[in-house]
Design a protein around this motif. Sequence first.
Motif, mmCIF file in Angstrom:
data_model
loop_
_atom_site.group_PDB
_atom_site.id
_atom_site.type_symbol
_atom_site.label_atom_id
_atom_site.label_comp_id
_atom_site.label_asym_id
_atom_site.label_seq_id
_atom_site.Cartn_x
_atom_site.Cartn_y
_atom_site.Cartn_z
ATOM 1 N N VAL A 168 86.272 12.867 -8.623
ATOM 2 C CA VAL A 168 86.709 14.555 -8.510
ATOM 3 C C VAL A 168 86.581 14.877 -7.026
ATOM 4 N N ARG A 169 86.287 14.307 -6.396
ATOM 5 C CA ARG A 169 85.786 14.210 -4.973
ATOM 6 C C ARG A 169 87.127 14.615 -3.816
ATOM 7 N N ALA A 170 87.557 13.132 -4.198
ATOM 8 C CA ALA A 170 89.454 12.636 -3.908
ATOM 9 C C ALA A 170 90.441 13.880 -4.357
ATOM 10 N N ILE A 171 89.786 14.888 -5.461
ATOM 11 C CA ILE A 171 91.136 14.987 -5.369
ATOM 12 C C ILE A 171 90.144 17.333 -5.268
ATOM 13 N N ASP A 172 89.414 17.273 -5.516
ATOM 14 C CA ASP A 172 88.992 18.564 -4.760
ATOM 15 C C ASP A 172 87.501 18.258 -3.958
#
Length: 443
Positions: A168-172
Amino acid sequence: MKRHLLFTISTALLVCLASPVKGQEAYKPITITPGGSVTIQAEDYNKGGRGIGYQDRQNNYVCPTGDRFPVLAWHSILPVEELTKKRYEELAECGFNLSLSSVWGWDKATMQKSMDSCRGSGVQQIFPGSILDVAPEFKDNDMVACWYLKDEPNYAEYADLRAYKDRVRAIDDTHLLYLNLFPTYASETQLGITDYSQYVQKYADTIGLGIISYDHYPIKYNTSTKVTTLRTDYYENLQRVSAICRATNQPLWAFCCSTSHFGYSVTERWMMRLQVFSDLAYGAQCIQYFTYWLPAGWEGPAPIDANGNRTEVYDLVKALNQEVRNLTPVFLGAKVVQVGHLGSTIPIGAAEFKKRPECFSSIKALGTGCLISHLKNGDNEYLMIVNPGVANNQSIKLTKNASTPYSIHQVTPEGELIDTSLGTFSIKVGDYLLFQWNPNENN
């Protein structure tokens, strides 16, 4: 004499304000007259000099509601057809600024409808579901406050949840990620481990979302005996989790039961006040209500019943949230210096309040006992005293240290400061006393 909760800075000193982070609003300009003074509204103080609300710079936690104290409604608006502007305005009127309508996920059309409907209401949303699918499309929508990962995970799930968080952190890498833990009374099978503190500590170390949230519903009502009781592990749970929050520098998000269900009761005013003010005494940086809208088949009452009508609980929650809002300058960003209990009865698993602040020569609980918290927020320090009983008023005697050169003020529920000579006070069940002082007042 009454005064509003403000913070005054002498301009005889050099005042340095933090530079804004790129892309964030700077601290609003303040005119400083040499040799004079400037009064800064508490709301400005809580922006931490950056215009973005309470931020813990060591842990990269930014309050998702800015300079407003976060108040989250679980099961806020359950029927999809009720996701209307009017309903979100009603939610905001009750004092909520975070909404978690569904924990089962919505399709993109429903998410878009809810964001359009809540815009302008003062409410932001926590969205569950497949974050990897929806975050690319909605991560820039300002109605998104957090992404919901999981409720009450088992210890064995932590590694997978950490891997999912990283995806998720790679996206947001901007929005807060939300996960809620089990309470102390969960079974070993539910926890996946025998040691509850290790359950919480491992979550903080392994997943590290920037907050620690757990649910605990402490007030039980026996319909047969007509007896109301407080779970014996309620304060142990607060003690354990808040200690880990302080050790790992992650803010505590705590709960208040606002729907009678499965033997948990909220039928009286003191029941919710005891939970909310105990949470705040232990340093909570978000109050979560479970639930706002009554789920189908539950007995209730809840703030909104199953047919969408307001109940007497709605009014209780509204008044309570207004009080929390009044005291935002005290609690938003506050750090716990010491928290514990004083009196003849110390709850099982809770700490004893041993080291009184220097400005008091004595603090004596005259009954079975009180919850006492020493908090610090900026230059101001606070003593909060909560009556944690379920039946009796408690009395507390406070004496000021004669050598203290600064004033101690009582903070009213309206957020005003009044002069006080201290002495003996009576506290109703679930209520509190709050005092403020500034050790640098005369420096």
